[in-house]
Design an enzyme around this catalytic site. Structure first.
Site, PDB file in Angstrom:
ATOM      1  N   GLY A 176       8.228  -2.106  -1.349  1.00 44.65           N
ATOM      2  CA  GLY A 176       7.863  -1.466  -0.089  1.00 44.65           C
ATOM      3  C   GLY A 176       8.425  -0.074   0.073  1.00 44.65           C
TER       4      GLY A 176
ATOM      5  CG  ASP B 246      14.837  -0.116  -1.030  1.00 41.15           C
ATOM      6  OD1 ASP B 246      15.379   1.004  -1.082  1.00 41.15           O
ATOM      7  OD2 ASP B 246      15.390  -1.161  -1.416  1.00 41.15           O
TER       8      ASP B 246
ATOM      9  CB  THR C 136       7.486  -4.574  10.203  1.00 41.39           C
ATOM     10  OG1 THR C 136       7.339  -3.345   9.476  1.00 41.39           O
ATOM     11  CG2 THR C 136       8.233  -4.337  11.503  1.00 41.39           C
ATOM     12  N   GLY C 137       7.844  -5.709   6.916  1.00 44.23           N
ATOM     13  CA  GLY C 137       7.077  -6.026   5.715  1.00 44.23           C
ATOM     14  C   GLY C 137       7.469  -7.383   5.167  1.00 44.23           C
TER      15      GLY C 137
ATOM     16  CE1 TYR D 299      13.984  -8.179   2.756  1.00 44.20           C
ATOM     17  CE2 TYR D 299      15.356  -7.126   4.400  1.00 44.20           C
ATOM     18  CZ  TYR D 299      15.119  -7.476   3.087  1.00 44.20           C
ATOM     19  OH  TYR D 299      16.020  -7.122   2.117  1.00 44.20           O
TER      20      TYR D 299
END
Length: 177
Positions: free
Chosen positions: A30, A32, A120-121, A123
C-alpha cells in the site's frame, strides 16, 4: 488550511508526508511500499537507524525520516491500528497517529503536511469512522497551534475522499453557528 484531494501522496509537495507504516518501518504494501519505492534507499536507511535505536515503532506512535527522492522534506511514519472489531482501543490509537504526526511536524518546523487514509487499507479500519477520527483529531490539533498552515488529506479512492469531505463539511457547519 485543510484540503482534500484524490491522488498519489508520493507526488505531493509539502514539508512532510505521513506514511501509514508497519511496526518494523521497513516498508510493506500500500502507501508504505509506494513511499519506500518512490523515496529510495535513504528512507529505508533512516528507518533502520530508528529501529536499531528503539526496536520498533508501536501502534499510534510516529517517527520522522528524510523524504529521500520525494518532493517532501520529511516522511513521518506512523503505525495505525489493525481493526479488530473496535474493542482494543483502535479508535484512540488511530487518533494518536494523527496527533503524534502533527506534533512531530510542528517540532520539525513543518508548515504543511499530507495524510493518507491511515489504517483504511489492509488494516481494515472502517472508513467512515477513520474519516471522522482523522478530521476531528486534525481540527482539534490545529486549534491549538498556528505553526501548521496547510493540511492535505490525500485520498486513494473516491469513497474515502467523499467521507473526508463530508466530515469536514459537518465540522464546519457545526462550528459556524
Amino acid at each position: 488550511m485543510i484540503e482534500v484531494i484524490k491522488g498519489d501522496i508520493t507526488t505531493v509537495e509539502v514539508d512532510a508526508i505521513v506514511n501509514a507504516a508497519n511496526t518494523s518501518l521497513l516498508g510493506g504494501g500500500g502507501v508504505d511500499g509506494a513511499i519506500h519505492r518512490a523515496g529510495g534507499k535513504e528512507i529505508l536507511e533512516d528507518c533502520r537507524k530508528i529501529i536499531a535505536r528503539q526496536g520498533s515503532c508501536k501502534t499510534g506512535e510516529a517517527v520522522i525520516t528524510t523524504a529521500g527522492k520525494l518532493p517532501a522534506k520529511f516522511v513521518i511514519h506512523t503505525v495505525g491500528p489493525v481493526w479488530n472489531g473496535g474493542n482494543k482501543n483502535e479508535s484512540d490509537k488511530l487518533a494518536d497517529c494523527y496527533f503524534n504526526a502533527l506534533k512531530l511536524a510542528v517540532e520539525n518546523d513543518c508548515v504543511s503536511i499530507a495524510f493518507p487514509g491511515i489504517s483504511t487499507g489492509i488494516y481494515r479500519f472502517p472508513k467512515t469512522m477513520a474519516a471522522h477520527i482523522a478530521v476531528k483529531t486534525t481540527v482539534d490539533f490545529l486549534a491549538g497551534t498556528d505553526k501548521i498552515k496547510q493540511v492535505l488529506f490525500v485520498c486513494f479512492d473516491d469513497e474515502y475522499e467523499m467521507l473526508i469531505k463530508t466530515e469536514l463539511d459537518l465540522y464546519n457547519r457545526s462550528h459556524s453557528r
